[in-house]
Design a protein around this motif. Structure first.
Motif, PDB file in Angstrom:
ATOM      1  N   PRO A  25      43.003  40.563 -19.160  1.00 61.52           N
ATOM      2  CA  PRO A  25      42.688  39.551 -20.169  1.00 61.52           C
ATOM      3  C   PRO A  25      42.534  38.144 -19.586  1.00 61.52           C
ATOM      4  CG  PRO A  25      44.288  41.067 -21.054  1.00 61.52           C
ATOM      5  CD  PRO A  25      44.122  41.423 -19.600  1.00 61.52           C
ATOM      6  N   ALA A  26      43.324  37.806 -18.573  1.00 63.04           N
ATOM      7  CA  ALA A  26      43.200  36.487 -17.942  1.00 63.04           C
ATOM      8  C   ALA A  26      41.852  36.358 -17.247  1.00 63.04           C
ATOM      9  CB  ALA A  26      44.341  36.267 -16.948  1.00 63.04           C
ATOM     10  N   ALA A  27      41.414  37.413 -16.573  1.00 63.68           N
ATOM     11  CA  ALA A  27      40.122  37.374 -15.888  1.00 63.68           C
ATOM     12  C   ALA A  27      38.979  37.268 -16.878  1.00 63.68           C
ATOM     13  CB  ALA A  27      39.952  38.620 -15.025  1.00 63.68           C
ATOM     14  N   ALA A  28      39.058  38.046 -17.968  1.00 58.12           N
ATOM     15  CA  ALA A  28      37.989  38.021 -18.970  1.00 58.12           C
ATOM     16  C   ALA A  28      37.896  36.649 -19.629  1.00 58.12           C
ATOM     17  CB  ALA A  28      38.238  39.102 -20.014  1.00 58.12           C
ATOM     18  N   LEU A  29      39.038  36.067 -19.980  1.00 56.14           N
ATOM     19  CA  LEU A  29      39.042  34.780 -20.670  1.00 56.14           C
ATOM     20  C   LEU A  29      38.608  33.650 -19.736  1.00 56.14           C
ATOM     21  CD1 LEU A  29      39.626  33.528 -23.410  1.00 56.14           C
ATOM     22  CD2 LEU A  29      42.008  33.241 -22.712  1.00 56.14           C
ATOM     23  N   ALA A  30      39.102  33.651 -18.508  1.00 49.34           N
ATOM     24  CA  ALA A  30      38.739  32.596 -17.560  1.00 49.34           C
ATOM     25  C   ALA A  30      37.275  32.693 -17.143  1.00 49.34           C
ATOM     26  CB  ALA A  30      39.629  32.659 -16.322  1.00 49.34           C
ATOM     27  N   SER A  31      36.728  33.894 -17.132  1.00 50.21           N
ATOM     28  CA  SER A  31      35.343  34.087 -16.723  1.00 50.21           C
ATOM     29  C   SER A  31      34.359  33.854 -17.863  1.00 50.21           C
ATOM     30  CB  SER A  31      35.141  35.512 -16.186  1.00 50.21           C
ATOM     31  OG  SER A  31      36.010  35.785 -15.110  1.00 50.21           O
TER      32      SER A  31
END
Length: 262
Positions: A121-127
């Protein structure tokens, strides 16, 4: 555990049809669902396995330059096949859990479950990723709605995730040794038009963007830019760390991520 039926469709259409049965629930890698079933915290009558749907597997680049990952793609596959296109995401996938988890768990399952300490989720949101389902496309900013809560409707399946590829990105996490989940982790993605920062493991509201850090880093991409900033919100407090400790770790992990890139 208890008795239940298992269906293993080979297409998205068949999976959606199977999901229409009463008390049916999808299962991909099963890294969260199986322990939940063992603890009798869930009692579906039908499990719809997504592991035989080849169209939901694999990593590729789209014509518009986005990294596209099938929802049933394992963490190990992401770690191996995304490395050439999106090293920051591949590095994140390579550090999820242990080898057994990485070879069974899937990106779609992680995003659908939305554990407050999950990595993807952190990768999806930051990207600024787009979560694709059998019905629609959902921007990451609109997808994550809180702890274990997403914009998915009943019967929707995460079929693909599309990641814009930043100029640079890094995932920094402070591991909780017993669970291998991050106690706090930060994903920093630097794009031509600004920086996005997403935090996982820290908040009772689940993954979130740290906008103050984004503004500071967009003006000055250096670890010093976030010095003095403090994350706010409803931070988790438990036997592993107080809310104040987690808020402090958010700043520390952000500085480390930026330093690794800078």
């Amino acid at each position: 555990m208890y008795n239940f039926d298992v269906e293993r469709p080979t297409s998205i259409a068949d999976a959606v049809q199977a999901m229409g049965k009463e008390e049916a629930q999808p299962i991909s890698g099963g890294q969260t669902l199986i322990p939940t079933l063992k603890a009798r915290l869930a009692a579906p009558s039908v499990l719809v396995s997504l592991t035989a749907i080849d169209e939901m597997k694999g990593v590729c680049m789209s014509d518009d330059g986005k990294l596209c990952i099938g929802g049933a793609t394992t963490h190990a596959t992401v770690a191996a096949e995304a490395k050439a296109h999106y090293p920051g995401l591949a590095s994140l996938a390579a550090r999820i859990g242990d080898p057994a988890v990485r070879n069974r768990g899937t990106i779609g399952g992680s995003l659908a479950n939305n554990d407050p300490s999950a990595c993807y989720p952190a990768a999806a949101l930051a990207s600024g990723a787009t979560i694709v389902t059998n019905n629609r496309e959902i921007a990451a900013d609109d997808y994550f709605l809180g702890m274990f809560t997403t914009a998915l409707e009943e019967g929707e399946i995460v079929t693909e995730v599309k990641f814009p590829v930043p100029e640079a990105a890094h995932y920094e996490k402070f591991i909780q040794p017993a669970s291998r989940f991050p106690l706090v982790a930060v994903f920093v993605a630097k794009f031509a038009d600004g920086v996005r920062v997403a935090v996982t493991g820290a908040s009772n509201d689940g993954v979130f963007r740290w906008t103050e850090a984004e503004e500071a880093l967009s003006s000055d991409f250096s670890a010093d830019a976030v010095a003095g900033l403090k994350a706010s919100g409803d931070m988790i407090s438990d036997l592993h760390g107080t809310a104040e400790y987690r808020a402090h770790l958010v700043g520390v992990m952000t500085k480390r991520a930026v330093a690794a890139l800078a």
